[in-house]
Structures are given as C-alpha cells and as structure tokens.
Design a protein around this motif. Structure first.
Motif, short mmCIF file in Angstrom:
data_model
loop_
_atom_site.label_atom_id
_atom_site.label_comp_id
_atom_site.label_asym_id
_atom_site.label_seq_id
_atom_site.Cartn_x
_atom_site.Cartn_y
_atom_site.Cartn_z
N THR A 47 0.83 -1.21 0.00
CA THR A 47 0.00 0.00 0.00
C THR A 47 0.86 1.26 0.00
N ASP A 48 2.12 1.14 0.39
CA ASP A 48 3.08 2.24 0.32
C ASP A 48 2.61 3.50 1.05
N VAL A 49 2.26 3.34 2.33
CA VAL A 49 1.88 4.50 3.14
C VAL A 49 3.13 5.15 3.71
N PRO A 50 3.13 6.47 3.87
CA PRO A 50 4.33 7.13 4.39
C PRO A 50 4.59 6.83 5.86
N THR A 51 3.55 6.66 6.65
CA THR A 51 3.70 6.39 8.07
C THR A 51 2.89 5.15 8.40
N VAL A 52 3.52 4.19 9.07
CA VAL A 52 2.84 2.96 9.45
C VAL A 52 2.36 3.10 10.89
N TYR A 53 1.05 3.00 11.07
CA TYR A 53 0.44 3.05 12.38
C TYR A 53 0.10 1.63 12.82
N VAL A 54 0.41 1.32 14.07
CA VAL A 54 0.16 -0.02 14.59
C VAL A 54 -0.54 0.06 15.93
N VAL A 55 -1.10 -1.08 16.31
CA VAL A 55 -1.59 -1.25 17.67
C VAL A 55 -0.77 -2.39 18.28
N LEU A 56 -0.52 -2.28 19.55
CA LEU A 56 0.19 -3.33 20.27
C LEU A 56 -0.83 -4.23 20.93
N GLY A 81 10.27 1.87 13.40
CA GLY A 81 9.81 3.23 13.12
C GLY A 81 8.31 3.35 12.97
N TYR A 82 7.57 2.38 13.50
CA TYR A 82 6.11 2.43 13.42
C TYR A 82 5.57 3.31 14.54
N LEU A 83 4.48 4.00 14.29
CA LEU A 83 3.84 4.82 15.31
C LEU A 83 2.72 4.02 15.97
N VAL A 84 2.75 3.98 17.28
CA VAL A 84 1.76 3.20 18.04
C VAL A 84 0.51 4.04 18.26
N ARG A 85 -0.62 3.53 17.79
CA ARG A 85 -1.91 4.21 17.95
C ARG A 85 -2.58 3.81 19.26
N ALA A 86 -2.44 2.55 19.65
CA ALA A 86 -3.14 2.07 20.85
C ALA A 86 -2.46 0.81 21.36
N ARG A 87 -2.77 0.48 22.61
CA ARG A 87 -2.26 -0.72 23.26
C ARG A 87 -3.45 -1.47 23.85
N HIS A 110 -7.64 2.86 11.39
CA HIS A 110 -6.81 3.61 12.33
C HIS A 110 -5.40 3.03 12.46
N ALA A 111 -5.22 1.80 12.00
CA ALA A 111 -3.90 1.15 12.09
C ALA A 111 -3.69 0.27 10.87
N ALA A 141 -3.83 -5.91 6.31
CA ALA A 141 -3.12 -5.49 7.51
C ALA A 141 -2.00 -6.49 7.81
N ALA A 142 -0.98 -6.02 8.50
CA ALA A 142 0.17 -6.84 8.81
C ALA A 142 0.15 -7.29 10.27
#
Length: 152
Positions: A47-56, A81-87, A110-111, A141-142
C-alpha cells in the motif's frame, strides 16, 4: 617461512537431533504459518503508506502487569519506526475484548497492523492463529511478532 597447519576434518561429526513425528509436524506447521504471515505482511506493505500506524497487543496471565507484556512489542514497533496508535491487552482464558478492539482499529483504518509478542498471543491454536491471519489478509493489515513462529 610460516605455514598454516593443514585442515583436518573433525574425527566425529555431529548429527542433527532427530525429531519425532509430532515435533516434525509442529515445525512444518510453524514454518507454513510463518510463510503465510510473511506473505500477508508483504501484501500489506504494497500500500506504500508514508507512516505505518500499529496497535500493540498482549495476552497476559491473571495478575501479571500488561506493561511487562507490551514492552517487547513496543520495542519492535520503535525499532521499525512504526507509530503506536493504541495498546490492548487481554487475560489468558478470558474474553478477548482487547483483540476485538485491535481488529476494530484495523477495520476502521486507524492502524495498518498489529505488533504482538508471539503467535500464541494471537491465537491459542494453529487453526485459530491461521484464521486470524486470514482476517488480517482480508483487511490488508500486517502482523509483526517479537518471536516468529518457528522460534516457538
């Protein structure tokens, strides 16, 4: 003139450990699931998104702090370098409302993926884990694991 001593083969060669049928089946299953997860992750990366958002996500034993179980996934997310959205965290043998919230974050956009410590946190059996992988694939999703499937 200095010369190196000749190389000689070891007198006794070590043989790899022999696996019983159950161990071989488990290794084959883990390898297959690892390959499936890698393919799903590669598809989601397309999908080549500039920022990867993840949840833990973590699965803990009763009375154990979720902070301990989320530390490794947090470290893996930061290393990539992933940004965490939620845990989210669930207690083993309980209702998996945290996993449902992680899936909702994916479904609602959202992720881009979930980071967990191992496949056992995602699914209690190989069959359940594979169902979850297919759900992630349908949502592009990954899933990143601190300990990959064959490591277990």
């Amino acid at each position: 003139m200095l010369t190196a001593p000749p190389l000689t083969p070891a007198a006794v060669m070590s043989h790899p450990a022999v696996l019983n049928a159950r161990e071989e089946q488990a290794l084959a299953s883990a390898s297959r699931l690892y390959a499936l997860r890698r393919r799903i992750n590669a598809d989601s990366a397309a999908t080549d998104v500039p920022t990867v958002y993840v949840v833990l996500y973590a699965l803990t034993d009763p009375g154990v702090s979720p902070r301990e179980h989320l530390a490794e996934p947090q470290g893996l997310a930061l290393a990539h370098g992933y940004l965490v959205r939620a845990r989210f965290c669930d207690i083993a043998d309980g209702i998996r409302s945290g996993w449902a919230k992680a899936q909702r974050a994916i479904a609602e956009g959202h992720a881009h993926g979930i980071v967990a410590s191992s496949c056992t946190a995602v699914g209690g059996s190989d069959q359940q884990y594979e169902l979850e992988l297919h759900w992630l694939a349908r949502h592009r999703a990954a899933l990143w694991l601190v300990r990959p499937e064959p490591a277990l």
